[in-house]
Write an enzyme that holds these catalytic residues in place. Structure first.
Site, PDB file in Angstrom:
ATOM      1  N   LYS A  53       0.841  -1.206   0.000  1.00  0.00           N
ATOM      2  CA  LYS A  53       0.000   0.000   0.000  1.00  0.00           C
ATOM      3  C   LYS A  53       0.872   1.251   0.000  1.00  0.00           C
ATOM      4  O   LYS A  53       0.619   2.209  -0.728  1.00  0.00           O
ATOM      5  CB  LYS A  53      -0.937   0.004   1.218  1.00  0.00           C
ATOM      6  N   GLN A  97      -4.859  -0.951   9.645  1.00  0.00           N
ATOM      7  CA  GLN A  97      -4.655  -2.301   9.115  1.00  0.00           C
ATOM      8  C   GLN A  97      -5.316  -3.333  10.037  1.00  0.00           C
ATOM      9  O   GLN A  97      -5.037  -3.369  11.229  1.00  0.00           O
ATOM     10  CB  GLN A  97      -3.150  -2.571   8.972  1.00  0.00           C
ATOM     11  N   ASP A 120     -11.075   3.225   3.811  1.00  0.00           N
ATOM     12  CA  ASP A 120     -11.422   1.807   3.717  1.00  0.00           C
ATOM     13  C   ASP A 120     -12.934   1.613   3.600  1.00  0.00           C
ATOM     14  O   ASP A 120     -13.397   0.516   3.281  1.00  0.00           O
ATOM     15  CB  ASP A 120     -10.928   1.064   4.977  1.00  0.00           C
TER      16      ASP A 120
END
Ligand code: NAP
Length: 284
Positions: A53, A97, A120
């Site tokens: 990422k 994460q 997200d």
């Protein structure tokens, strides 16, 4: 034989589009999109995902800031970091994460992220927007799947779509995205009876169960579009999806490979969401 949907190529095209948009944003507004990534603990798989990422962010010209917190961090430490990032004008996206260490409550932590920075798409605000047909940030993997269909001009409206898997990050948001695009949706899970009969109805079949090659040719309708989200590592190290690719490819009209199908799209969509967040935040 099915047309193979090349997720690597489509993701690369999107990453180039994002990079060009970043140059434009820098010229017009002097703003560079910024993504903060938070890793709690040292799960090896999470570290690898995070590295991918961050590399993608740098390639796109974003600012990427990484925050590594120890495994035994207190929830209050993570909440205060997020609150600080919420206020930080150089940060437009915050990525936490997952999975988190067991002692932490992911729902409470995700709810602390400013929904405008929730790239997200996991915050209840963004889930609510998707639910009511007015999405803002949408979860990256389902959004990437829709992009794969759109870039191949595969129609969704009026189609019968079956999704195997009902997780909050793939199956459920994808069901809402497809429903918003006027498909007819069935979502399957471990208690679905006669799975093969249900999957055989699908004009668009999405496998997101995380079970190696459970979707066999006999479960697939002739000419179906088959999207394989699964990523499964077999003993010996070979990576396979949830779809028995060689046999299903003979029956499908389109199919995504593993690797190189849905996977690369997830990161591409993270970049798109962060870019959109930057546009929204600077126009406030
Ligand atoms: P998850 O949270 O484990 O959910 C799996 C879902 O599949 C559950 O709803 C489960 O049903 C259902 N399921 C499992 N076995 C089944 C079976 N035999 N028949 C019918 N339904 C079954 O997984 P996830 O996070 O959604 O991920 C799914 C897969 O996609 C994994 O392989 C993951 O690695 C991969 N993935 C890939 C990407 C990417 O970027 N390519 C992103 C995210 C996930 P129950 O609800 O009844 O348990």
């Amino acid at each position: 034989m099915a047309i193979i949907i090349d997720g690597n190529k489509i993701a690369q095209d999107i990453r180039t589009e994002v990079k060009n948009a970043v140059l434009h944003l820098q010229e017009k507004n002097g703003t560079t999109p910024g993504l903060a990534v938070i890793l709690v603990g040292d799960d090896p798989a999470s570290k690898i995902y995070l590295r991918h990422k961050e590399n993608a962010c740098r390639d796109a010209g974003f600012i990427s800031r990484e925050f590594r917190l120890p495994h035994d961090s207190h929830e209050t430490d993570i909440l205060s970091l997020i609150q600080e990032l919420n206020r930080d004008g150089d940060i437009h996206g915050i990525l936490l994460q997952l999975p988190l260490p067991k002692h932490l409550n992911p729902a409470r932590i995700i709810e602390t992220i400013d929904p405008r920075k929730d790239v997200d798409g996991f915050h209840p605000y963004n889930i609510g927007r998707l639910f009511t047909g007015n999405p803002y940030h949408t979860a990256c993997t389902p959004k990437g799947i829709l992009e794969l269909l759109d870039r191949h001009a595969i129609p969704v409206e009026r189609k019968e779509a079956v999704i195997v898997g009902r997780s909050n990050i793939v199956g459920k948001p994808l069901a809402l995205l497809l429903l918003n695009r006027h498909a007819t949706i069935t979502v399957c899970h471990t208690r679905t009876e006669r799975l093969a009969e249900v999957t055989k109805r699908a004009e668009i079949l999405v496998a997101a169960a995380g079970k190696p090659e459970i979707i066999k040719a006999a479960m697939v309708r002739e000419g179906a579009v088959v999207i394989d989200v699964g990523v499964n590592r077999l003993e010996g190290g070979r990576l396979v999806g949830d779809v028995a690719f060689p046999e299903v490819a003979k029956k499908a009209s389109y199919i995504t490979p593993v690797p190189g199908g849905v996977g690369p799209m997830t990161i591409a969509m993270l970049l798109v969401n962060t870019l959109n967040a930057a546009f929204t935040l600077i126009s406030k």
